[in-house]
Motif scaffolding. Structure first.
Motif, PDB file in Angstrom:
ATOM      1  N   VAL A 181      51.059  30.723  28.789  1.00  0.00           N
ATOM      2  CA  VAL A 181      50.471  30.172  27.564  1.00  0.00           C
ATOM      3  C   VAL A 181      51.447  30.314  26.401  1.00  0.00           C
ATOM      4  O   VAL A 181      52.054  31.365  26.190  1.00  0.00           O
ATOM      5  CB  VAL A 181      49.149  30.897  27.228  1.00  0.00           C
ATOM      6  CG1 VAL A 181      48.642  30.483  25.851  1.00  0.00           C
ATOM      7  CG2 VAL A 181      48.105  30.594  28.284  1.00  0.00           C
ATOM      8  N   GLU A 182      51.594  29.224  25.643  1.00  0.00           N
ATOM      9  CA  GLU A 182      52.398  29.270  24.419  1.00  0.00           C
ATOM     10  C   GLU A 182      51.514  29.788  23.296  1.00  0.00           C
ATOM     11  O   GLU A 182      50.499  29.185  22.954  1.00  0.00           O
ATOM     12  CB  GLU A 182      52.922  27.870  24.074  1.00  0.00           C
ATOM     13  CG  GLU A 182      53.885  27.863  22.912  1.00  0.00           C
ATOM     14  CD  GLU A 182      54.469  26.491  22.666  1.00  0.00           C
ATOM     15  OE1 GLU A 182      54.765  26.184  21.487  1.00  0.00           O
ATOM     16  OE2 GLU A 182      54.601  25.722  23.634  1.00  0.00           O
ATOM     17  N   LYS A 183      51.915  30.904  22.719  1.00  0.00           N
ATOM     18  CA  LYS A 183      51.063  31.587  21.737  1.00  0.00           C
ATOM     19  C   LYS A 183      51.415  31.152  20.317  1.00  0.00           C
ATOM     20  O   LYS A 183      52.573  31.123  19.938  1.00  0.00           O
ATOM     21  CB  LYS A 183      51.202  33.102  21.894  1.00  0.00           C
ATOM     22  CG  LYS A 183      50.896  33.586  23.304  1.00  0.00           C
ATOM     23  CD  LYS A 183      51.283  35.040  23.492  1.00  0.00           C
ATOM     24  CE  LYS A 183      51.108  35.465  24.934  1.00  0.00           C
ATOM     25  NZ  LYS A 183      52.130  34.911  25.824  1.00  0.00           N
ATOM     26  N   ASN A 184      50.396  30.832  19.561  1.00  0.00           N
ATOM     27  CA  ASN A 184      50.547  30.462  18.163  1.00  0.00           C
ATOM     28  C   ASN A 184      50.532  31.729  17.299  1.00  0.00           C
ATOM     29  O   ASN A 184      49.975  32.754  17.694  1.00  0.00           O
ATOM     30  CB  ASN A 184      49.403  29.532  17.752  1.00  0.00           C
ATOM     31  CG  ASN A 184      49.775  28.607  16.629  1.00  0.00           C
ATOM     32  OD1 ASN A 184      50.854  28.024  16.641  1.00  0.00           O
ATOM     33  ND2 ASN A 184      48.900  28.464  15.656  1.00  0.00           N
ATOM     34  N   ASN A 185      51.137  31.677  16.115  1.00  0.00           N
ATOM     35  CA  ASN A 185      51.117  32.837  15.222  1.00  0.00           C
ATOM     36  C   ASN A 185      49.703  33.156  14.734  1.00  0.00           C
ATOM     37  O   ASN A 185      49.341  34.319  14.550  1.00  0.00           O
ATOM     38  CB  ASN A 185      52.042  32.608  14.022  1.00  0.00           C
ATOM     39  CG  ASN A 185      53.504  32.660  14.405  1.00  0.00           C
ATOM     40  OD1 ASN A 185      53.870  33.329  15.365  1.00  0.00           O
ATOM     41  ND2 ASN A 185      54.341  31.941  13.673  1.00  0.00           N
ATOM     42  N   LYS A 186      48.920  32.100  14.513  1.00  0.00           N
ATOM     43  CA  LYS A 186      47.529  32.285  14.111  1.00  0.00           C
ATOM     44  C   LYS A 186      46.647  31.772  15.244  1.00  0.00           C
ATOM     45  O   LYS A 186      46.728  30.598  15.600  1.00  0.00           O
ATOM     46  CB  LYS A 186      47.224  31.522  12.818  1.00  0.00           C
ATOM     47  CG  LYS A 186      48.019  32.013  11.617  1.00  0.00           C
ATOM     48  CD  LYS A 186      47.612  31.296  10.336  1.00  0.00           C
ATOM     49  CE  LYS A 186      46.298  31.829   9.820  1.00  0.00           C
ATOM     50  NZ  LYS A 186      46.011  31.390   8.431  1.00  0.00           N
ATOM     51  N   TYR A 187      45.861  32.647  15.822  1.00  0.00           N
ATOM     52  CA  TYR A 187      45.070  32.226  16.979  1.00  0.00           C
ATOM     53  C   TYR A 187      43.681  32.852  16.962  1.00  0.00           C
ATOM     54  O   TYR A 187      43.432  33.877  16.325  1.00  0.00           O
ATOM     55  CB  TYR A 187      45.787  32.559  18.284  1.00  0.00           C
ATOM     56  CG  TYR A 187      46.048  34.031  18.524  1.00  0.00           C
ATOM     57  CD1 TYR A 187      45.041  34.887  18.997  1.00  0.00           C
ATOM     58  CD2 TYR A 187      47.312  34.579  18.308  1.00  0.00           C
ATOM     59  CE1 TYR A 187      45.283  36.218  19.237  1.00  0.00           C
ATOM     60  CE2 TYR A 187      47.562  35.919  18.545  1.00  0.00           C
ATOM     61  CZ  TYR A 187      46.554  36.735  19.000  1.00  0.00           C
ATOM     62  OH  TYR A 187      46.788  38.080  19.231  1.00  0.00           O
ATOM     63  N   ALA A 188      42.796  32.178  17.687  1.00  0.00           N
ATOM     64  CA  ALA A 188      41.441  32.691  17.918  1.00  0.00           C
ATOM     65  C   ALA A 188      41.156  32.563  19.410  1.00  0.00           C
ATOM     66  O   ALA A 188      41.329  31.492  19.997  1.00  0.00           O
ATOM     67  CB  ALA A 188      40.412  31.904  17.112  1.00  0.00           C
ATOM     68  N   ILE A 189      40.770  33.655  20.033  1.00  0.00           N
ATOM     69  CA  ILE A 189      40.443  33.687  21.463  1.00  0.00           C
ATOM     70  C   ILE A 189      38.931  33.830  21.605  1.00  0.00           C
ATOM     71  O   ILE A 189      38.334  34.736  21.022  1.00  0.00           O
ATOM     72  CB  ILE A 189      41.140  34.862  22.163  1.00  0.00           C
ATOM     73  CG1 ILE A 189      42.666  34.751  22.017  1.00  0.00           C
ATOM     74  CG2 ILE A 189      40.745  34.921  23.636  1.00  0.00           C
ATOM     75  CD1 ILE A 189      43.404  36.002  22.432  1.00  0.00           C
ATOM     76  N   ILE A 190      38.324  32.927  22.374  1.00  0.00           N
ATOM     77  CA  ILE A 190      36.868  32.963  22.555  1.00  0.00           C
ATOM     78  C   ILE A 190      36.533  33.433  23.968  1.00  0.00           C
ATOM     79  O   ILE A 190      36.970  32.840  24.951  1.00  0.00           O
ATOM     80  CB  ILE A 190      36.241  31.578  22.306  1.00  0.00           C
ATOM     81  CG1 ILE A 190      36.635  31.045  20.923  1.00  0.00           C
ATOM     82  CG2 ILE A 190      34.721  31.661  22.418  1.00  0.00           C
ATOM     83  CD1 ILE A 190      36.105  29.662  20.619  1.00  0.00           C
ATOM     84  N   MET A 191      35.768  34.508  24.050  1.00  0.00           N
ATOM     85  CA  MET A 191      35.309  35.038  25.328  1.00  0.00           C
ATOM     86  C   MET A 191      33.788  34.919  25.397  1.00  0.00           C
ATOM     87  O   MET A 191      33.094  35.065  24.378  1.00  0.00           O
ATOM     88  CB  MET A 191      35.729  36.499  25.494  1.00  0.00           C
ATOM     89  CG  MET A 191      37.235  36.723  25.428  1.00  0.00           C
ATOM     90  SD  MET A 191      38.162  35.886  26.761  1.00  0.00           S
ATOM     91  CE  MET A 191      37.571  36.807  28.200  1.00  0.00           C
ATOM     92  N   GLY A 192      33.279  34.676  26.619  1.00  0.00           N
ATOM     93  CA  GLY A 192      31.869  34.343  26.742  1.00  0.00           C
ATOM     94  C   GLY A 192      31.005  35.360  27.468  1.00  0.00           C
ATOM     95  O   GLY A 192      31.468  36.412  27.920  1.00  0.00           O
ATOM     96  N   ASN A 193      29.762  34.999  27.595  1.00  0.00           N
ATOM     97  CA  ASN A 193      28.717  35.812  28.215  1.00  0.00           C
ATOM     98  C   ASN A 193      29.085  36.244  29.632  1.00  0.00           C
ATOM     99  O   ASN A 193      29.751  35.523  30.369  1.00  0.00           O
ATOM    100  CB  ASN A 193      27.419  34.995  28.223  1.00  0.00           C
ATOM    101  CG  ASN A 193      26.310  35.649  28.984  1.00  0.00           C
ATOM    102  OD1 ASN A 193      26.123  35.390  30.170  1.00  0.00           O
ATOM    103  ND2 ASN A 193      25.563  36.497  28.316  1.00  0.00           N
ATOM    104  N   GLU A 194      28.588  37.435  30.003  1.00  0.00           N
ATOM    105  CA  GLU A 194      28.915  38.034  31.299  1.00  0.00           C
ATOM    106  C   GLU A 194      28.596  37.118  32.483  1.00  0.00           C
ATOM    107  O   GLU A 194      29.337  37.093  33.466  1.00  0.00           O
ATOM    108  CB  GLU A 194      28.137  39.348  31.470  1.00  0.00           C
ATOM    109  CG  GLU A 194      28.597  40.471  30.574  1.00  0.00           C
ATOM    110  CD  GLU A 194      27.946  40.505  29.201  1.00  0.00           C
ATOM    111  OE1 GLU A 194      28.069  41.525  28.532  1.00  0.00           O
ATOM    112  OE2 GLU A 194      27.318  39.488  28.797  1.00  0.00           O
ATOM    113  N   GLY A 195      27.529  36.378  32.408  1.00  0.00           N
ATOM    114  CA  GLY A 195      27.141  35.531  33.534  1.00  0.00           C
ATOM    115  C   GLY A 195      27.446  34.061  33.356  1.00  0.00           C
ATOM    116  O   GLY A 195      27.804  33.365  34.303  1.00  0.00           O
TER     117      GLY A 195
END
Length: 236
Positions: A181-195
């Motif tokens: 993955v090419e990483k941006n200086n400003k980023y937001a990572i979204i992680m979701g529900n366990e199921g």
């Protein structure tokens, strides 16, 4: 003076802080055990202490073991608990972690610790994520809650405001392998529900999907572990 009655008015009020609505209305929450009381005090958030023994804090109330057993959520009673003021919000920063409907308190607490370890500036919780001030969440953070900027937002409109950030989510079917993955200086990572993972409407707002390459013998990772791995790679 020592409080020995579990029917004491002050003790009854204190026990209400285990209820989410009461925590919200009062802007207070409970920490249990010496370590968390110390951390709250270091960050200027400690309002009151209830202790089995005399301790060097302001506004200390001594209680009996029977009362401490009443006011703690732990199986083994702690030597003290603290009543704390809720943590004030700060600016977002460049590195944002967004959590969509995380339900397990242990997972949320572990994710907060990892976010601190890997230099996340702000953690954003969806409105349906487990309450940040749930006692199990507090314990799982091991005090890292006091060093974190954690806010609660309606995620769809919030993510739509992040025009300057590259937004990532996870997708094991069509994502980019994490190390590529090419990483941006400003980023937001979204992680979701366990199921269920990240909600579809939210995932559609992201710029790139990523996945963690792993053995086919393992179908999936716990969300706290997956988040920790992703945050570590982004911190490099």
């Amino acid at each position: 003076m020592i409080i020995t009655s579990i029917d004491n008015k002050k003790i009854k009020e204190l026990c209400k802080l285990y209820d989410k609505k009461y925590r919200k209305d009062s802007d207070l929450f409970i920490v249990e055990g010496e370590h968390l009381v110390n951390e709250a005090n270091k960050h200027g958030l400690l309002k009151e202490v209830y202790s089995l023994n005399s301790v060097d804090y302001d506004n200390v109330t001594l209680v009996s073991e029977a009362v401490m057993k009443k006011i703690t959520s732990l199986t083994s009673i702690p030597s003290m608990i603290g009543v704390c003021k809720k943590i004030k919000e700060k600016e977002l920063g460049d590195r944002i972690l967004i959590l969509d409907n995380i339900q397990d308190p242990g997972n949320l607490g572990t994710i907060i610790r990892s976010a601190v370890a890997f230099s996340i500036d702000t953690i954003v919780l969806s409105c349906d994520t487990v309450d940040l001030y749930n006692p199990k969440v507090i314990r799982a953070t091991q005090g890292m809650i006091f060093t974190s900027n954690i806010i609660v937002r309606d995620l769809i409109p919030f993510v739509k405001t992040l025009n300057e950030y590259k937004k990532y989510t996870t997708n094991v079917v069509c994502g980019t392998e994490l190390k590529s993955v090419e990483k941006n200086n400003k980023y937001a990572i979204i992680m979701g529900n366990e199921g269920q993972g990240v909600k579809e409407d939210l995932a559609k707002l992201c710029d790139e999907a990523i996945y963690i390459n792993m053995s086919p013998l393992c179908e999936s990772l716990n969300v706290a572990i997956a988040t920790s791995i992703i945050l570590y790679e982004f911190s490099k």
